[in-house]
Every structure is written in structure tokens, then in C-alpha cells.
Design a protein around this motif. Sequence first.
Motif, PDB file in Angstrom:
ATOM      1  N   GLY A  56      -9.186 -23.704  27.779  1.00  0.00           N
ATOM      2  CA  GLY A  56      -8.823 -25.014  27.816  1.00  0.00           C
ATOM      3  C   GLY A  56      -9.339 -25.645  26.715  1.00  0.00           C
ATOM      4  N   ASN A  57      -8.138 -26.215  25.860  1.00  0.00           N
ATOM      5  CA  ASN A  57      -8.458 -26.852  24.476  1.00  0.00           C
ATOM      6  C   ASN A  57      -8.179 -28.370  24.802  1.00  0.00           C
ATOM      7  N   TRP A  58      -9.214 -29.223  25.075  1.00  0.00           N
ATOM      8  CA  TRP A  58      -9.293 -30.550  25.171  1.00  0.00           C
ATOM      9  C   TRP A  58      -8.855 -31.192  24.011  1.00  0.00           C
ATOM     10  N   LYS A  59      -8.876 -30.784  22.806  1.00  0.00           N
ATOM     11  CA  LYS A  59      -8.676 -31.545  21.698  1.00  0.00           C
ATOM     12  C   LYS A  59      -9.313 -32.777  21.585  1.00  0.00           C
ATOM     13  N   MET A  60      -8.760 -33.989  21.311  1.00  0.00           N
ATOM     14  CA  MET A  60      -9.510 -35.288  20.996  1.00  0.00           C
ATOM     15  C   MET A  60      -9.156 -36.122  22.299  1.00  0.00           C
ATOM     16  N   GLY A  73      -8.418 -22.297  13.157  1.00  0.00           N
ATOM     17  CA  GLY A  73      -7.051 -22.037  12.512  1.00  0.00           C
ATOM     18  C   GLY A  73      -5.947 -22.637  13.524  1.00  0.00           C
ATOM     19  N   HIS A  74      -6.418 -23.565  14.308  1.00  0.00           N
ATOM     20  CA  HIS A  74      -5.238 -24.164  15.253  1.00  0.00           C
ATOM     21  C   HIS A  74      -4.309 -24.912  14.514  1.00  0.00           C
ATOM     22  N   SER A  75      -2.856 -24.676  14.878  1.00  0.00           N
ATOM     23  CA  SER A  75      -2.163 -25.380  14.153  1.00  0.00           C
ATOM     24  C   SER A  75      -2.155 -26.813  13.739  1.00  0.00           C
ATOM     25  N   TYR A 113      -1.460 -16.606  20.125  1.00  0.00           N
ATOM     26  CA  TYR A 113      -0.032 -17.122  19.401  1.00  0.00           C
ATOM     27  C   TYR A 113       0.523 -18.424  19.949  1.00  0.00           C
ATOM     28  N   GLU A 114       0.499 -19.453  18.939  1.00  0.00           N
ATOM     29  CA  GLU A 114       0.939 -20.776  19.613  1.00  0.00           C
ATOM     30  C   GLU A 114       1.989 -21.284  18.487  1.00  0.00           C
ATOM     31  N   PRO A 115       3.262 -20.861  19.009  1.00  0.00           N
ATOM     32  CA  PRO A 115       4.614 -21.537  18.284  1.00  0.00           C
ATOM     33  C   PRO A 115       4.347 -23.019  18.157  1.00  0.00           C
ATOM     34  N   TRP A 127       6.370 -25.307  17.584  1.00  0.00           N
ATOM     35  CA  TRP A 127       7.345 -26.085  18.217  1.00  0.00           C
ATOM     36  C   TRP A 127       7.083 -26.291  19.732  1.00  0.00           C
ATOM     37  N   ALA A 128       6.212 -25.403  20.105  1.00  0.00           N
ATOM     38  CA  ALA A 128       6.201 -25.394  21.699  1.00  0.00           C
ATOM     39  C   ALA A 128       4.654 -26.194  22.106  1.00  0.00           C
ATOM     40  N   ILE A 129       3.919 -26.564  20.826  1.00  0.00           N
ATOM     41  CA  ILE A 129       2.566 -27.302  21.257  1.00  0.00           C
ATOM     42  C   ILE A 129       2.642 -28.872  21.516  1.00  0.00           C
ATOM     43  N   GLY A 130       2.519 -29.237  22.753  1.00  0.00           N
ATOM     44  CA  GLY A 130       2.423 -30.577  22.995  1.00  0.00           C
ATOM     45  C   GLY A 130       3.872 -31.093  23.202  1.00  0.00           C
ATOM     46  N   THR A 131       4.701 -30.081  23.252  1.00  0.00           N
ATOM     47  CA  THR A 131       6.107 -30.744  23.129  1.00  0.00           C
ATOM     48  C   THR A 131       6.974 -30.480  24.670  1.00  0.00           C
ATOM     49  N   GLY A 159      -0.306 -19.699  23.637  1.00  0.00           N
ATOM     50  CA  GLY A 159      -0.596 -21.333  23.688  1.00  0.00           C
ATOM     51  C   GLY A 159       0.932 -22.162  23.459  1.00  0.00           C
ATOM     52  N   GLY A 160       1.109 -23.144  24.025  1.00  0.00           N
ATOM     53  CA  GLY A 160       2.062 -24.008  23.866  1.00  0.00           C
ATOM     54  C   GLY A 160       3.073 -24.250  25.084  1.00  0.00           C
ATOM     55  N   SER A 161       2.332 -25.611  25.911  1.00  0.00           N
ATOM     56  CA  SER A 161       3.123 -26.162  26.794  1.00  0.00           C
ATOM     57  C   SER A 161       2.760 -25.056  27.866  1.00  0.00           C
ATOM     58  N   VAL A 162       1.596 -24.316  28.159  1.00  0.00           N
ATOM     59  CA  VAL A 162       1.625 -23.638  29.361  1.00  0.00           C
ATOM     60  C   VAL A 162       1.110 -24.581  30.505  1.00  0.00           C
ATOM     61  N   ALA A 203      -4.136 -17.474  28.261  1.00  0.00           N
ATOM     62  CA  ALA A 203      -3.407 -18.527  27.652  1.00  0.00           C
ATOM     63  C   ALA A 203      -4.513 -19.676  26.792  1.00  0.00           C
ATOM     64  N   LEU A 204      -3.970 -20.349  25.972  1.00  0.00           N
ATOM     65  CA  LEU A 204      -4.583 -21.207  25.311  1.00  0.00           C
ATOM     66  C   LEU A 204      -4.072 -22.608  25.432  1.00  0.00           C
ATOM     67  N   VAL A 205      -4.593 -23.456  26.288  1.00  0.00           N
ATOM     68  CA  VAL A 205      -4.050 -24.349  27.453  1.00  0.00           C
ATOM     69  C   VAL A 205      -4.531 -25.788  26.707  1.00  0.00           C
ATOM     70  N   GLY A 206      -3.525 -26.707  26.184  1.00  0.00           N
ATOM     71  CA  GLY A 206      -4.102 -28.013  25.847  1.00  0.00           C
ATOM     72  C   GLY A 206      -3.801 -29.092  26.950  1.00  0.00           C
ATOM     73  N   GLY A 207      -2.658 -29.671  27.076  1.00  0.00           N
ATOM     74  CA  GLY A 207      -2.541 -30.843  27.933  1.00  0.00           C
ATOM     75  C   GLY A 207      -2.743 -30.503  29.361  1.00  0.00           C
ATOM     76  N   ALA A 208      -2.233 -29.270  29.766  1.00  0.00           N
ATOM     77  CA  ALA A 208      -2.516 -28.999  31.343  1.00  0.00           C
ATOM     78  C   ALA A 208      -3.900 -28.533  31.527  1.00  0.00           C
TER      79      ALA A 208
HETATM   80  P1  PGA Z   1      -0.408 -27.742  24.887  1.00  0.00           P
HETATM   81  O1  PGA Z   1      -1.315 -27.303  23.561  1.00  0.00           O
HETATM   82  O2  PGA Z   1      -0.897 -26.716  26.003  1.00  0.00           O
HETATM   83  O3  PGA Z   1      -0.686 -29.122  24.990  1.00  0.00           O
HETATM   84  O4  PGA Z   1       0.976 -27.514  24.331  1.00  0.00           O
HETATM   85  C1  PGA Z   1      -1.635 -25.922  23.487  1.00  0.00           C
HETATM   86  C2  PGA Z   1      -2.711 -25.971  22.199  1.00  0.00           C
HETATM   87  O5  PGA Z   1      -2.432 -26.596  21.325  1.00  0.00           O
HETATM   88  O6  PGA Z   1      -3.717 -25.067  22.078  1.00  0.00           O
END
Ligand code: PGA
Length: 249
Positions: free
Chosen positions: A8-12, A93-95, A165-167, A169-173, A210-213, A230-235
Motif C-alpha cells: 500500500g502506497n499511502w502517498k501524502m 522511482g515512482h512516476s 509496472y505502473e502505467p 495513465w492508470a495511476i489514480g485515474t 500498479g494503477g487503479s487496483v 500489486a502496488l496500491v495507491g487510493g484503494a
Molecule cells: P492508484 O496508485 O492505485 O491510486 O492508481 C497506484 C500507485 O501510484 O502506486
Amino acid sequence: MRRTLIAGNWKMNLNLQQSEALAKAVAESADTDSVDVALCPPSVYLAAVVNAVAGSKVAVGGQNMYHAAEGAYTGELSPGMLKDVGCSMVILGHSERRQLFGESNQDVCLKTHAALAAGLTPIVCVGETLQQREGGETSAVIREQFEGSLKGLTAEQVGGIVIAYEPVWAIGTGKVATPDQAEAVHADLRKLLETSYNAEIAASVRIQYGGSVKPDNAAELLAQPNIDGALVGGASLKADSFLGIISPR
Ligand code: PGA
């Protein structure tokens, strides 16, 4: 043979109390017998999260670090500091680091070397933008990031990393890569591991998507032969949804 890793990548996001509560909820309920689980909170909450998951198998990781061991680098964190506070991993190296904070492959490479030297498992992120995908550049971009970020590492060292692998265009979208799209890039990455290092390394290195999992798309993604987690942000910001990804139905 590759154990699934859900991070889980909680970001900020979240405050101290929320971070502790979420970490405790994950530590109490995550099925860590079947899956490796890691939490990557904001750095100021790392110690509290390490404390909250104590006694469980949940790992804690940083979201970034600087490559130097110590010195006059205002605002930065060293690999040793992450270790010291109880981290075993670090996202590199997160995008968002690459796009918003100008990190180059060379920066990521220095950090990857430093993380490994400090005994941290780096989760090295690669991924193409929408423009690059539409321009047919995905393979070339992934290859360039892979080679640039891992330059100078021995096969043995590469055996100690995780690739995500985090496209972009799929991150947080909310726009998730289809299982086929993700699997194709994961298979390419696995081939790169084999040609750049060897078959054993290619078979053992974990490649996360990773990307909207979300709980409702995790099972299908994780069922792909080359997707190892999975590398998971929002969820990952709510216990229910993160636990639903760790144990998808
Ligand atoms: P997301 O982020 O699950 O919110 O798309 C993934 C990430 O940036 O690692």
C-alpha cells in the motif's frame, strides 16, 4: 515460487491517528500466511506504523529516499534512517517522483544501489505515459527505465529487488490496464531480466502491477502468470478495500 506482494502506497494522505488505525486493522486481518503485505506511509508516520504492526508479518517501507548515507541534504532521508526506524522496503522511482520532482533513471539507479547496500528491498517503478503508449513507445520506454534504473547491479543484487509496472495513465485515474495489457508488459520485463541477467533471476524477481487496483479487479490481474502482486495507491487508504485486494474473492 514467487510469493505475491501487496504493498500500500499511502502517498501524502492520512494523519497520525488514521495511519495507526489503518496499520493496526491491516496487521490484524491480513492473510500474511499466503501473501506478503507491506505498508508505505508518509515518512513522518513510519515509526508509528512500524509500532502499530509490531508482532505481525506486515512489512513497512518508505515512499522515497536519497542515496547518500548522511550529510547536508535538507529535507531528505537516508537508507540507513529508513532501516533504523524499522523499514525493510522502499519505493523508488515512482512516476510521481519522476514527473513532479524530476527524478531521472540515473537518480533512481543511485537510490537502488544505496537501498540494496543498506539492506532495504527496493520496489523500482517503471511505466509509460498515455502519450507514449499511444505512440507505440511502451516497450522502448520500459526498457530504457529498466536498464537505466538498474545499471551496474549484479545479477545477485537484481535478485533482491521488486519491480513495479505502473502505467502512468492508470495511476489514480480509475483507468486500470486490462489484465492482457498488464501481462504483456510484465512478460516483457521478465524477458529483460532473463536477457540482462539470467533465467534464475527472471524466474525469481517479483513484478507488481500498479494503477487503479481495486478489490473488484485485483483477482483477474493477480491471476496473470507474470503479475506477482500489486502496488496500491487510493484503494490502500481504507482497511476494507486494501484487505479486499490482499484476499480477493
Ligand atoms: P492508484 O496508485 O492505485 O491510486 O492508481 C497506484 C500507485 O501510484 O502506486
